[in-house]
Design an enzyme around this catalytic site. Structure first.
Site, mmCIF file in Angstrom:
data_model
loop_
_atom_site.group_PDB
_atom_site.id
_atom_site.type_symbol
_atom_site.label_atom_id
_atom_site.label_comp_id
_atom_site.label_asym_id
_atom_site.label_seq_id
_atom_site.Cartn_x
_atom_site.Cartn_y
_atom_site.Cartn_z
ATOM 1 N N ASP A 105 30.957 58.021 44.771
ATOM 2 C CA ASP A 105 29.813 57.698 43.909
ATOM 3 C C ASP A 105 30.233 57.505 42.452
ATOM 4 O OD1 ASP A 105 27.906 57.724 45.934
ATOM 5 O OD2 ASP A 105 27.754 59.906 45.874
ATOM 6 N N LYS A 113 16.842 59.303 53.246
ATOM 7 C CA LYS A 113 17.810 58.251 52.890
ATOM 8 C C LYS A 113 17.523 56.954 53.650
ATOM 9 C CE LYS A 113 21.625 60.057 51.759
ATOM 10 N NZ LYS A 113 22.905 60.765 51.840
ATOM 11 N N PRO A 136 28.938 51.239 42.081
ATOM 12 C CA PRO A 136 27.818 50.506 42.703
ATOM 13 C C PRO A 136 27.492 51.113 44.066
ATOM 14 C CG PRO A 136 29.863 49.228 42.841
ATOM 15 C CD PRO A 136 30.150 50.426 41.970
ATOM 16 N N ASP A 137 26.216 51.131 44.419
ATOM 17 C CA ASP A 137 25.809 51.551 45.769
ATOM 18 C C ASP A 137 25.785 50.273 46.617
ATOM 19 O OD1 ASP A 137 24.452 52.194 48.125
ATOM 20 O OD2 ASP A 137 23.294 53.760 47.133
ATOM 21 N N ILE A 138 26.832 50.093 47.387
ATOM 22 C CA ILE A 138 27.017 48.829 48.118
ATOM 23 C C ILE A 138 25.871 48.610 49.101
ATOM 24 C CG2 ILE A 138 28.599 47.515 49.577
ATOM 25 C CD1 ILE A 138 30.832 49.475 48.563
ATOM 26 N N PHE A 181 25.455 55.638 57.045
ATOM 27 C CA PHE A 181 25.869 56.976 57.476
ATOM 28 C C PHE A 181 25.420 57.971 56.422
ATOM 29 C CE2 PHE A 181 28.724 57.127 61.198
ATOM 30 C CZ PHE A 181 28.640 55.802 61.563
ATOM 31 N N LYS A 195 50.811 57.786 32.818
ATOM 32 C CA LYS A 195 50.515 59.104 33.372
ATOM 33 C C LYS A 195 50.034 60.048 32.262
ATOM 34 C CE LYS A 195 52.623 62.840 35.942
ATOM 35 N NZ LYS A 195 53.874 63.513 36.208
ATOM 36 N N ASN A 225 38.169 61.336 48.666
ATOM 37 C CA ASN A 225 37.419 62.282 49.501
ATOM 38 C C ASN A 225 38.109 62.416 50.849
ATOM 39 O OD1 ASN A 225 36.193 60.321 51.431
ATOM 40 N ND2 ASN A 225 35.276 59.528 49.541
ATOM 41 N N LYS A 250 16.676 53.835 51.313
ATOM 42 C CA LYS A 250 17.589 52.677 51.313
ATOM 43 C C LYS A 250 17.080 51.550 52.219
ATOM 44 C CE LYS A 250 21.880 54.852 49.862
ATOM 45 N NZ LYS A 250 23.339 54.688 49.799
HETATM 46 O O1 C5P Z 1 23.437 58.101 49.447
HETATM 47 P P1 C5P Z 1 24.671 58.307 50.242
HETATM 48 O O2 C5P Z 1 25.927 58.073 49.462
HETATM 49 O O3 C5P Z 1 24.750 59.601 50.989
HETATM 50 O O4 C5P Z 1 24.574 57.177 51.343
HETATM 51 C C1 C5P Z 1 25.528 57.055 52.313
HETATM 52 C C2 C5P Z 1 25.558 55.647 52.844
HETATM 53 O O5 C5P Z 1 25.599 54.721 51.761
HETATM 54 C C3 C5P Z 1 26.804 55.393 53.661
HETATM 55 O O6 C5P Z 1 26.476 54.477 54.681
HETATM 56 C C4 C5P Z 1 27.757 54.775 52.643
HETATM 57 O O7 C5P Z 1 28.694 53.932 53.266
HETATM 58 C C5 C5P Z 1 26.829 54.019 51.711
HETATM 59 N N1 C5P Z 1 27.232 54.014 50.307
HETATM 60 C C6 C5P Z 1 27.543 52.820 49.663
HETATM 61 N N2 C5P Z 1 27.912 52.805 48.361
HETATM 62 C C7 C5P Z 1 27.976 53.943 47.640
HETATM 63 C C8 C5P Z 1 27.646 55.157 48.258
HETATM 64 C C9 C5P Z 1 27.306 55.165 49.591
HETATM 65 O O8 C5P Z 1 27.484 51.762 50.322
HETATM 66 N N3 C5P Z 1 28.331 53.894 46.386
#
Ligand code: C5P
Length: 410
Positions: free
Chosen positions: A281, A339, A307-309, A325, A291, A212, A343
């Site tokens: 994501d 959000k 994973p959503d860290i 953020f 390749k 990105n 979260k």
């Molecule tokens: O839900 P969204 O992706 O918009 O949330 C953004 C926040 O979540 C940011 O602080 C980003 O660093 C964190 N994040 C994360 N892991 C992911 C996606 C987003 O920690 N897979």
């Protein structure tokens, strides 16, 4: 105790004309109790509401009002006064004073001292709610904030004029705490801060990836701003070409899963986690060992969810102060507030992206949201925004630690 950061600090307290000027007397007393050395400057209009004698008695020093007082100028001239000040606090700051400061006027002693001083300036506005809401006042405040001026309050409630709304001067106790948190030397001394920054790259094959546009500059600026405030800072960086800020310990990663691992390793040792990384994501379900060849037809990639860290850390019972953020292309505040709640974050920094804004740009605009509050940081370079963000984080964390019961949410 935050107030102790004010001990021996040379504070110039400016009082401008408004009914809330009487509250500045209590503030003077509280600042002295916090150990600050004080000089008070009243505007001419302030002296219509309160007397210099009150402030002289409370501050223990002569009070100044005019540029043209020869004996006062002989004792400590206005330039000396401007140099003497390590911090300037104006409480109450009237709409008129805010307008004059925003335009760099120096038509009385207080505005002249502000212009002649390099000391950080904080304003505590107090005015009628209509005057506060007026676009002229808000534009003047945006201008001042962009120059690094801190705006403390105002509070909402019933007003001396009989109206109800935003524009009340913060209480003296709160002003002292906010000043200590904002301007106290090294607001994060001894605090361990973890920052994630930059994009993640998810490999498709040995030469291609999904990434990105995140430049990493915001996260790096946040790491620098935290280090400036005395924090010990670990930075987990996605693939970017940026120099490591002084004093910051950096670990480079590439994918979301690598970032997760590096972050999780540090989390038990951190007090504040600021998740500025634009974590991808999704990642390709499998990475090709060689390749991929063109095959003359469409190629379908199956993506697996990353994973959503931040979400994972937020779900823990024992967790650091969490800052996320949110980058949105529309309905910024609504999505960001949702959000923040979903979260269970302590603070979210929201910015608009797309159309050349946000990710790749050198400057930015941030909307800070936290349970029960908001602050718009108008367009400025990313370091100035990062400093303001860190100041807010320090203030909120101090408040949360002072009242832990209020912080806990179901
Ligand atoms: O839900 P969204 O992706 O918009 O949330 C953004 C926040 O979540 C940011 O602080 C980003 O660093 C964190 N994040 C994360 N892991 C992911 C996606 C987003 O920690 N897979």
């Amino acid at each position: 105790m935050p107030a102790s950061t004010l001990a021996n600090l040379r504070i110039l307290l400016g009082v401008s004309g408004g009914i809330a000027a009487y509250k500045a007397a209590e503030l003077t007393r509280r600042l002295r109790e916090a150990g600050a050395e004080l000089r008070v400057v009243l505007t001419e209009n302030a002296a219509r509401f309160v007397t210099p004698l009150t402030f002289q008695a409370l501050s223990g020093a002569p009070v100044r009002m005019s540029l043209w007082d020869e004996s006062a100028e002989a004792a400590m001239g206005h330039i000396e006064l401007a140099r003497w000040a390590e911090r300037i606090l104006i409480a109450p700051a009237s709409a008129d004073l805010i307008a004059r400061l925003a335009h760099g006027l120096a038509d009385d002693l207080l505005t002249t001292v502000c212009l002649a001083s390099a000391a950080p300036l904080a304003l505590a506005p107090a005015m009628n709610q209509q005057m506060w809401a007026h676009p002229a006042t808000q534009a003047n405040l945006d201008r001042l904030r962009a120059r690094g001026v801190s705006v403390l309050g105002p509070a909402s409630g019933s007003q001396a004029c009989g109206e109800f709304g935003a524009g009340r001067l913060l209480e003296a106790e709160q002003l002292v705490a906010e000043l200590a948190a904002l301007h106290g030397p090294r607001r994060l001394a001894g605090v361990r801060v973890l920052v994630s920054a930059g994009p993640t790259y998810e490999d498709i094959d040995p030469v291609r990836f999904i990434g990105n546009r995140s430049s990493g500059r915001m996260g790096f600026a946040v790491a620098q701003a935290a280090a400036e405030q005395g924090a010990s800072v670990h930075l987990v960086a996605g693939p970017v070409h940026l120099p490591t800020p002084a004093g910051v310990i950096r670990r480079d990663v590439r994918s979301a899963r690598e970032m997760r691992e590096a972050v999780m390793q540090q989390i038990p040792q951190c007090d504040i986690f600021i998740s500025a990384a634009a974590v991808g994501d999704y990642r390709p379900g499998e990475v090709a060992a060689h390749k991929l060849k063109k095959r003359g037809r469409a190629l379908t990639l199956t993506l697996a969810e990353n994973p959503d860290i931040l979400g994972e850390i937020a779900a823990r019972t024992s967790r650091p102060f969490l800052v996320g953020f949110a980058a949105e292309t529309r309905d910024l505040e609504t999505y960001a507030r949702a959000k923040l709640e979903r979260k269970r974050l302590d603070l979210i920094a929201a910015n608009r992206v797309g159309d050349g804004q946000g990710f790749d740009a050198a400057d930015n605009e941030l909307l800070l949201l936290w349970p029960g509050g908001r602050e718009l940081l108008p367009r400025a370079d990313k370091l100035a925004l990062a400093r303001a963000l860190i100041a807010r984080v320090a203030a909120l964390r101090t408040a949360a630690r002072a009242a832990p019961a209020r912080r806990r949410r179901p």
